[in-house]
Design an enzyme around this catalytic site. Structure first.
Site, PDB file in Angstrom:
ATOM      1  N   TYR A 108      60.349  -6.930 -51.641  1.00  0.00           N
ATOM      2  CA  TYR A 108      60.958  -6.363 -52.857  1.00  0.00           C
ATOM      3  C   TYR A 108      61.879  -5.211 -52.454  1.00  0.00           C
ATOM      4  O   TYR A 108      63.043  -5.144 -52.869  1.00  0.00           O
ATOM      5  CB  TYR A 108      59.865  -5.867 -53.812  1.00  0.00           C
ATOM      6  CG  TYR A 108      60.416  -5.104 -54.989  1.00  0.00           C
ATOM      7  CD1 TYR A 108      61.130  -5.760 -55.993  1.00  0.00           C
ATOM      8  CD2 TYR A 108      60.249  -3.721 -55.102  1.00  0.00           C
ATOM      9  CE1 TYR A 108      61.660  -5.057 -57.073  1.00  0.00           C
ATOM     10  CE2 TYR A 108      60.762  -3.011 -56.181  1.00  0.00           C
ATOM     11  CZ  TYR A 108      61.465  -3.688 -57.160  1.00  0.00           C
ATOM     12  OH  TYR A 108      61.992  -2.993 -58.224  1.00  0.00           O
ATOM     13  N   LYS A 147      66.053  -4.895 -52.874  1.00  0.00           N
ATOM     14  CA  LYS A 147      66.764  -3.832 -53.589  1.00  0.00           C
ATOM     15  C   LYS A 147      67.669  -3.040 -52.633  1.00  0.00           C
ATOM     16  O   LYS A 147      68.719  -2.536 -53.053  1.00  0.00           O
ATOM     17  CB  LYS A 147      65.770  -2.910 -54.301  1.00  0.00           C
ATOM     18  CG  LYS A 147      65.011  -3.602 -55.448  1.00  0.00           C
ATOM     19  CD  LYS A 147      65.936  -4.178 -56.509  1.00  0.00           C
ATOM     20  CE  LYS A 147      65.199  -4.633 -57.754  1.00  0.00           C
ATOM     21  NZ  LYS A 147      66.097  -5.218 -58.773  1.00  0.00           N
TER      22      LYS A 147
HETATM   23  N1  LIG Z   1      59.686  -1.321 -64.284  1.00  0.00           N
HETATM   24  C1  LIG Z   1      59.814  -0.691 -63.152  1.00  0.00           C
HETATM   25  O1  LIG Z   1      58.929   0.087 -62.752  1.00  0.00           O
HETATM   26  C2  LIG Z   1      61.039  -0.895 -62.295  1.00  0.00           C
HETATM   27  C3  LIG Z   1      61.260   0.010 -61.237  1.00  0.00           C
HETATM   28  C4  LIG Z   1      62.369  -0.155 -60.430  1.00  0.00           C
HETATM   29  C5  LIG Z   1      63.258  -1.181 -60.667  1.00  0.00           C
HETATM   30  N2  LIG Z   1      63.034  -2.043 -61.693  1.00  0.00           N
HETATM   31  C6  LIG Z   1      64.000  -3.145 -61.884  1.00  0.00           C
HETATM   32  O2  LIG Z   1      64.480  -3.130 -63.201  1.00  0.00           O
HETATM   33  C7  LIG Z   1      64.832  -4.459 -63.601  1.00  0.00           C
HETATM   34  C8  LIG Z   1      64.174  -4.783 -64.935  1.00  0.00           C
HETATM   35  O3  LIG Z   1      62.774  -4.742 -64.769  1.00  0.00           O
HETATM   36  P1  LIG Z   1      61.724  -4.484 -65.950  1.00  0.00           P
HETATM   37  O4  LIG Z   1      60.829  -3.426 -65.484  1.00  0.00           O
HETATM   38  O5  LIG Z   1      62.419  -4.352 -67.234  1.00  0.00           O
HETATM   39  O6  LIG Z   1      60.872  -5.832 -65.846  1.00  0.00           O
HETATM   40  P2  LIG Z   1      60.623  -7.079 -66.824  1.00  0.00           P
HETATM   41  O7  LIG Z   1      60.190  -6.632 -68.164  1.00  0.00           O
HETATM   42  O8  LIG Z   1      59.746  -7.995 -66.038  1.00  0.00           O
HETATM   43  O9  LIG Z   1      62.072  -7.672 -66.979  1.00  0.00           O
HETATM   44  C9  LIG Z   1      62.629  -8.658 -66.155  1.00  0.00           C
HETATM   45  C10 LIG Z   1      63.481  -9.548 -67.030  1.00  0.00           C
HETATM   46  O10 LIG Z   1      64.175 -10.480 -66.199  1.00  0.00           O
HETATM   47  C11 LIG Z   1      64.106 -11.751 -66.816  1.00  0.00           C
HETATM   48  N3  LIG Z   1      64.141 -12.773 -65.777  1.00  0.00           N
HETATM   49  C12 LIG Z   1      63.237 -12.938 -64.771  1.00  0.00           C
HETATM   50  N4  LIG Z   1      63.554 -14.005 -64.038  1.00  0.00           N
HETATM   51  C13 LIG Z   1      64.682 -14.537 -64.598  1.00  0.00           C
HETATM   52  C14 LIG Z   1      65.492 -15.653 -64.288  1.00  0.00           C
HETATM   53  N5  LIG Z   1      65.211 -16.444 -63.242  1.00  0.00           N
HETATM   54  N6  LIG Z   1      66.569 -15.916 -65.078  1.00  0.00           N
HETATM   55  C15 LIG Z   1      66.853 -15.119 -66.149  1.00  0.00           C
HETATM   56  N7  LIG Z   1      66.144 -14.029 -66.466  1.00  0.00           N
HETATM   57  C16 LIG Z   1      65.058 -13.743 -65.699  1.00  0.00           C
HETATM   58  C17 LIG Z   1      62.784 -11.771 -67.579  1.00  0.00           C
HETATM   59  O11 LIG Z   1      62.806 -12.633 -68.710  1.00  0.00           O
HETATM   60  P3  LIG Z   1      62.261 -14.151 -68.644  1.00  0.00           P
HETATM   61  O12 LIG Z   1      60.936 -14.094 -67.986  1.00  0.00           O
HETATM   62  O13 LIG Z   1      62.256 -14.602 -70.057  1.00  0.00           O
HETATM   63  O14 LIG Z   1      63.306 -14.877 -67.832  1.00  0.00           O
HETATM   64  C18 LIG Z   1      62.651 -10.334 -68.027  1.00  0.00           C
HETATM   65  O15 LIG Z   1      63.202 -10.145 -69.323  1.00  0.00           O
HETATM   66  C19 LIG Z   1      64.419  -5.368 -62.448  1.00  0.00           C
HETATM   67  O16 LIG Z   1      65.545  -5.649 -61.645  1.00  0.00           O
HETATM   68  C20 LIG Z   1      63.407  -4.521 -61.696  1.00  0.00           C
HETATM   69  O17 LIG Z   1      63.308  -4.869 -60.336  1.00  0.00           O
HETATM   70  C21 LIG Z   1      61.956  -1.924 -62.518  1.00  0.00           C
END
Ligand SMILES: NC(=O)c1ccc[n+]([C@@H]2O[C@H](COP(=O)([O-])OP(=O)(O)OC[C@H]3O[C@@H](n4cnc5c(N)ncnc54)[C@H](OP(=O)(O)O)[C@@H]3O)[C@@H](O)[C@H]2O)c1
Length: 253
Positions: free
Chosen positions: A154, A158
Protein backbone atom coordinates in the site's frame (compact mmCIF):
# COMPACT_ATOMS: atom_id res chain seq x y z
CA UNK A 1 -23.39 33.84 -2.66
CA UNK A 2 -19.76 34.67 -1.83
CA UNK A 3 -17.43 34.19 -4.85
CA UNK A 4 -15.13 31.84 -2.93
CA UNK A 5 -18.04 29.49 -2.38
CA UNK A 6 -18.69 29.28 -6.15
CA UNK A 7 -15.02 28.99 -7.06
CA UNK A 8 -15.72 26.20 -9.57
CA UNK A 9 -18.88 27.67 -11.12
CA UNK A 10 -19.44 26.30 -14.62
CA UNK A 11 -16.59 23.79 -14.30
CA UNK A 12 -16.75 20.00 -14.58
CA UNK A 13 -15.09 17.44 -12.31
CA UNK A 14 -14.73 13.67 -12.25
CA UNK A 15 -14.37 12.21 -8.74
CA UNK A 16 -13.62 8.48 -8.47
CA UNK A 17 -14.70 6.57 -5.39
CA UNK A 18 -17.55 9.04 -4.88
CA UNK A 19 -19.88 6.57 -3.18
CA UNK A 20 -18.20 6.75 0.22
CA UNK A 21 -15.68 8.37 2.51
CA UNK A 22 -13.34 11.01 1.13
CA UNK A 23 -14.71 10.65 -2.42
CA UNK A 24 -18.28 11.39 -1.33
CA UNK A 25 -17.14 14.40 0.72
CA UNK A 26 -15.11 15.61 -2.27
CA UNK A 27 -18.00 15.24 -4.73
CA UNK A 28 -20.18 17.27 -2.35
CA UNK A 29 -17.47 19.91 -1.82
CA UNK A 30 -16.90 20.35 -5.58
CA UNK A 31 -20.64 20.50 -6.26
CA UNK A 32 -20.96 23.02 -3.42
CA UNK A 33 -18.32 25.13 -5.17
CA UNK A 34 -20.48 25.19 -8.30
CA UNK A 35 -19.00 22.35 -10.36
CA UNK A 36 -20.90 19.69 -12.26
CA UNK A 37 -19.59 16.42 -10.83
CA UNK A 38 -19.47 12.95 -12.30
CA UNK A 39 -19.12 10.56 -9.34
CA UNK A 40 -17.68 7.16 -10.18
CA UNK A 41 -17.56 3.87 -8.27
CA UNK A 42 -18.57 0.24 -8.70
CA UNK A 43 -21.69 0.18 -6.49
CA UNK A 44 -24.63 2.17 -7.79
CA UNK A 45 -26.59 2.54 -4.52
CA UNK A 46 -23.97 4.47 -2.54
CA UNK A 47 -23.30 6.64 -5.59
CA UNK A 48 -26.99 7.51 -5.77
CA UNK A 49 -26.89 8.50 -2.09
CA UNK A 50 -24.02 10.87 -2.86
CA UNK A 51 -25.96 12.36 -5.78
CA UNK A 52 -29.03 12.81 -3.59
CA UNK A 53 -26.99 14.66 -0.96
CA UNK A 54 -25.88 17.45 -3.32
CA UNK A 55 -26.80 19.38 -6.43
CA UNK A 56 -25.26 18.87 -9.86
CA UNK A 57 -23.88 15.40 -9.13
CA UNK A 58 -24.44 12.62 -11.64
CA UNK A 59 -23.01 9.15 -11.25
CA UNK A 60 -21.56 6.29 -13.26
CA UNK A 61 -21.23 2.80 -11.81
CA UNK A 62 -18.12 1.23 -13.31
CA UNK A 63 -14.95 -0.54 -12.21
CA UNK A 64 -12.18 1.92 -13.08
CA UNK A 65 -9.83 -1.04 -13.71
CA UNK A 66 -12.00 -2.45 -16.50
CA UNK A 67 -10.73 -2.33 -20.06
CA UNK A 68 -11.96 0.88 -21.71
CA UNK A 69 -13.37 2.28 -18.44
CA UNK A 70 -11.10 5.36 -18.21
CA UNK A 71 -12.10 6.48 -21.73
CA UNK A 72 -15.80 5.75 -21.04
CA UNK A 73 -15.73 7.78 -17.81
CA UNK A 74 -14.12 10.80 -19.45
CA UNK A 75 -16.45 10.59 -22.46
CA UNK A 76 -19.49 10.45 -20.18
CA UNK A 77 -18.53 13.71 -18.47
CA UNK A 78 -17.57 15.50 -21.68
CA UNK A 79 -20.67 14.36 -23.56
CA UNK A 80 -22.86 15.51 -20.67
CA UNK A 81 -21.29 18.90 -19.96
CA UNK A 82 -19.04 19.65 -22.94
CA UNK A 83 -15.79 20.05 -21.01
CA UNK A 84 -13.63 18.66 -18.24
CA UNK A 85 -11.72 20.81 -15.71
CA UNK A 86 -10.78 18.48 -12.85
CA UNK A 87 -9.94 14.83 -12.31
CA UNK A 88 -9.83 13.65 -8.71
CA UNK A 89 -8.17 10.22 -8.61
CA UNK A 90 -9.58 9.23 -5.22
CA UNK A 91 -10.73 5.59 -5.60
CA UNK A 92 -8.19 3.39 -3.90
CA UNK A 93 -7.76 0.65 -1.37
CA UNK A 94 -5.35 -0.44 1.31
CA UNK A 95 -4.12 -3.94 2.05
CA UNK A 96 -2.72 -5.38 5.24
CA UNK A 97 0.03 -7.69 3.97
CA UNK A 98 3.25 -8.36 5.87
CA UNK A 99 6.14 -9.68 3.78
CA UNK A 100 5.65 -13.18 5.22
CA UNK A 101 2.14 -13.22 3.70
CA UNK A 102 2.93 -11.49 0.43
CA UNK A 103 0.72 -12.66 -2.39
CA UNK A 104 1.03 -11.87 -6.11
CA UNK A 105 -2.72 -11.43 -6.65
CA UNK A 106 -3.00 -8.87 -3.84
CA UNK A 107 -0.05 -6.90 -5.23
CA UNK A 108 -1.50 -6.91 -8.77
CA UNK A 109 -4.97 -5.88 -7.57
CA UNK A 110 -3.61 -3.08 -5.40
CA UNK A 111 -1.41 -1.65 -8.14
CA UNK A 112 -4.19 -2.00 -10.72
CA UNK A 113 -6.48 0.14 -8.54
CA UNK A 114 -4.06 2.59 -6.89
CA UNK A 115 -1.59 3.15 -9.75
CA UNK A 116 -2.65 1.79 -13.16
CA UNK A 117 -6.28 2.98 -13.25
CA UNK A 118 -5.50 6.56 -12.09
CA UNK A 119 -2.73 6.71 -14.72
CA UNK A 120 -5.10 5.66 -17.51
CA UNK A 121 -7.77 8.06 -16.27
CA UNK A 122 -5.27 10.91 -16.32
CA UNK A 123 -4.22 9.84 -19.83
CA UNK A 124 -7.82 9.80 -21.05
CA UNK A 125 -8.58 13.14 -19.39
CA UNK A 126 -5.47 14.94 -20.64
CA UNK A 127 -6.73 16.38 -23.98
CA UNK A 128 -9.72 17.89 -22.17
CA UNK A 129 -7.63 19.21 -19.26
CA UNK A 130 -5.27 20.84 -21.76
CA UNK A 131 -8.27 22.61 -23.28
CA UNK A 132 -9.44 24.02 -19.93
CA UNK A 133 -6.06 24.47 -18.14
CA UNK A 134 -7.45 21.91 -15.74
CA UNK A 135 -6.16 20.03 -12.72
CA UNK A 136 -5.52 16.51 -11.50
CA UNK A 137 -5.60 15.76 -7.77
CA UNK A 138 -4.29 12.31 -6.86
CA UNK A 139 -4.98 10.78 -3.44
CA UNK A 140 -1.83 9.62 -1.73
CA UNK A 141 -1.41 8.92 1.98
CA UNK A 142 0.91 9.91 4.79
CA UNK A 143 2.21 6.38 4.18
CA UNK A 144 3.15 7.36 0.64
CA UNK A 145 6.20 9.05 2.16
CA UNK A 146 6.74 7.22 5.43
CA UNK A 147 7.05 3.46 5.96
CA UNK A 148 4.13 1.25 6.94
CA UNK A 149 5.02 -2.01 8.68
CA UNK A 150 2.55 -4.63 7.51
CA UNK A 151 1.39 -2.47 4.59
CA UNK A 152 4.48 -2.17 2.40
CA UNK A 153 2.67 -2.55 -0.91
CA UNK A 154 0.00 0.00 0.00
CA UNK A 155 2.77 2.38 1.03
CA UNK A 156 4.68 1.66 -2.20
CA UNK A 157 1.56 2.21 -4.32
CA UNK A 158 1.06 5.65 -2.75
CA UNK A 159 4.78 6.47 -3.15
CA UNK A 160 4.20 5.74 -6.85
CA UNK A 161 1.22 8.13 -6.83
CA UNK A 162 3.42 10.89 -5.39
CA UNK A 163 6.10 10.40 -8.05
CA UNK A 164 3.49 10.29 -10.82
CA UNK A 165 2.17 13.58 -9.43
CA UNK A 166 5.56 15.29 -9.51
CA UNK A 167 6.53 13.94 -12.92
CA UNK A 168 3.21 14.78 -14.59
CA UNK A 169 3.27 18.22 -12.98
CA UNK A 170 6.66 18.93 -14.54
CA UNK A 171 5.61 17.44 -17.87
CA UNK A 172 2.43 19.55 -18.07
CA UNK A 173 3.39 22.80 -16.32
CA UNK A 174 4.05 24.59 -19.61
CA UNK A 175 0.57 23.65 -20.83
CA UNK A 176 -1.28 25.06 -17.83
CA UNK A 177 -2.36 21.69 -16.40
CA UNK A 178 -1.65 21.42 -12.68
CA UNK A 179 -1.12 18.10 -10.88
CA UNK A 180 -1.09 17.79 -7.08
CA UNK A 181 -1.61 15.17 -4.40
CA UNK A 182 -3.40 15.25 -1.10
CA UNK A 183 -1.95 12.78 1.41
CA UNK A 184 -4.34 12.10 4.29
CA UNK A 185 -3.41 10.51 7.55
CA UNK A 186 -5.86 8.13 9.22
CA UNK A 187 -9.34 9.35 8.28
CA UNK A 188 -12.60 7.97 9.62
CA UNK A 189 -14.10 6.11 6.62
CA UNK A 190 -14.91 2.51 5.75
CA UNK A 191 -11.52 2.00 4.12
CA UNK A 192 -10.32 -0.51 6.73
CA UNK A 193 -13.59 -2.45 6.53
CA UNK A 194 -13.15 -2.56 2.75
CA UNK A 195 -9.66 -3.98 3.42
CA UNK A 196 -11.23 -6.84 5.39
CA UNK A 197 -10.83 -5.62 9.00
CA UNK A 198 -13.69 -6.17 11.45
CA UNK A 199 -15.33 -3.00 12.86
CA UNK A 200 -13.62 -3.78 16.22
CA UNK A 201 -10.19 -4.13 14.60
CA UNK A 202 -10.74 -0.89 12.65
CA UNK A 203 -11.71 0.92 15.87
CA UNK A 204 -8.61 -0.44 17.62
CA UNK A 205 -6.47 0.80 14.74
CA UNK A 206 -8.00 4.29 14.90
CA UNK A 207 -7.52 4.38 18.69
CA UNK A 208 -3.85 3.41 18.27
CA UNK A 209 -3.35 6.03 15.53
CA UNK A 210 -5.08 8.75 17.58
CA UNK A 211 -2.47 8.29 20.30
CA UNK A 212 0.37 8.65 17.79
CA UNK A 213 -1.04 11.67 15.91
CA UNK A 214 0.33 14.88 17.49
CA UNK A 215 -3.10 16.58 17.40
CA UNK A 216 -4.75 13.40 18.74
CA UNK A 217 -7.48 13.75 16.14
CA UNK A 218 -8.71 11.32 13.49
CA UNK A 219 -9.85 13.36 10.51
CA UNK A 220 -13.33 13.28 9.08
CA UNK A 221 -13.63 12.91 5.31
CA UNK A 222 -14.70 16.57 4.95
CA UNK A 223 -11.41 17.74 6.46
CA UNK A 224 -9.55 15.99 3.64
CA UNK A 225 -12.02 17.06 0.93
CA UNK A 226 -11.39 20.68 1.96
CA UNK A 227 -7.76 20.39 0.79
CA UNK A 228 -8.64 18.48 -2.38
CA UNK A 229 -10.93 21.35 -3.34
CA UNK A 230 -8.26 23.93 -2.45
CA UNK A 231 -5.77 22.22 -4.80
CA UNK A 232 -8.27 22.33 -7.68
CA UNK A 233 -9.51 25.90 -7.25
CA UNK A 234 -8.25 28.56 -9.67
CA UNK A 235 -6.90 30.55 -6.70
CA UNK A 236 -4.43 27.69 -6.15
CA UNK A 237 -2.97 28.19 -9.64
CA UNK A 238 0.64 28.62 -8.52
CA UNK A 239 0.82 25.20 -6.84
CA UNK A 240 1.78 22.21 -8.93
CA UNK A 241 3.67 19.00 -8.22
CA UNK A 242 2.91 19.28 -4.51
CA UNK A 243 1.96 16.64 -1.98
CA UNK A 244 -0.17 18.26 0.71
CA UNK A 245 -0.17 16.11 3.81
CA UNK A 246 -3.30 16.41 5.94
CA UNK A 247 -2.59 14.21 8.95
CA UNK A 248 -2.52 16.21 12.18
CA UNK A 249 1.29 16.14 12.11
CA UNK A 250 1.69 12.35 11.94
CA UNK A 251 4.40 12.61 9.29
CA UNK A 252 6.48 14.71 11.68
CA UNK A 253 6.96 12.00 14.31
N1 LIG B 1 -9.29 6.68 5.15
C1 LIG B 1 -8.02 6.81 5.36
O1 LIG B 1 -7.54 6.67 6.50
C2 LIG B 1 -7.08 7.14 4.23
C3 LIG B 1 -5.77 7.55 4.55
C4 LIG B 1 -4.89 7.84 3.53
C5 LIG B 1 -5.29 7.76 2.21
N2 LIG B 1 -6.56 7.37 1.92
C6 LIG B 1 -6.93 7.27 0.49
O2 LIG B 1 -8.07 8.04 0.24
C7 LIG B 1 -8.81 7.47 -0.84
C8 LIG B 1 -10.27 7.29 -0.44
O3 LIG B 1 -10.33 6.39 0.65
P1 LIG B 1 -11.52 6.32 1.71
O4 LIG B 1 -10.90 6.34 3.03
O5 LIG B 1 -12.56 7.29 1.37
O6 LIG B 1 -11.99 4.81 1.49
P2 LIG B 1 -13.34 4.12 0.96
O7 LIG B 1 -14.52 4.62 1.69
O8 LIG B 1 -13.03 2.66 0.98
O9 LIG B 1 -13.43 4.66 -0.51
C9 LIG B 1 -12.88 4.03 -1.64
C10 LIG B 1 -13.84 4.24 -2.78
O10 LIG B 1 -13.25 3.74 -3.98
C11 LIG B 1 -14.24 3.02 -4.69
N3 LIG B 1 -13.58 1.97 -5.46
C12 LIG B 1 -12.84 0.94 -4.96
N4 LIG B 1 -12.44 0.14 -5.94
C13 LIG B 1 -12.95 0.66 -7.10
C14 LIG B 1 -12.88 0.28 -8.46
N5 LIG B 1 -12.20 -0.81 -8.84
N6 LIG B 1 -13.53 1.04 -9.38
C15 LIG B 1 -14.23 2.15 -9.00
N7 LIG B 1 -14.30 2.58 -7.73
C16 LIG B 1 -13.67 1.83 -6.78
C17 LIG B 1 -15.17 2.44 -3.63
O11 LIG B 1 -16.50 2.24 -4.10
P3 LIG B 1 -17.00 0.82 -4.66
O12 LIG B 1 -16.59 -0.20 -3.67
O13 LIG B 1 -18.47 0.99 -4.83
O14 LIG B 1 -16.31 0.68 -5.99
C18 LIG B 1 -15.16 3.52 -2.57
O15 LIG B 1 -16.22 4.44 -2.76
C19 LIG B 1 -8.09 6.17 -1.21
O16 LIG B 1 -7.24 6.40 -2.31
C20 LIG B 1 -7.28 5.87 0.05
O17 LIG B 1 -6.14 5.10 -0.21
C21 LIG B 1 -7.47 7.07 2.89
Amino acid sequence: MHTRERSLAGQVAIVTGAGSGIGRATALAFAGAGAHVLGVGRREEPLKETAAAGENIEVLAVDIRAEGAPEAIVETAVRRWGRLDHLVNNAGATAVMPLAETDARVIHDLLALNVVAPSLLAHAALPHLRATSGTIVNLSSTYGHRPMAGGAHYSASKAAVEQLTRSWALELAGEGVRVNSVAPGPTRTDVMLHAGLSPEAANDMYAYERERIPTHHIAGAEEVAHWILRMAEPAGRHATGQVVTVDGGLELV
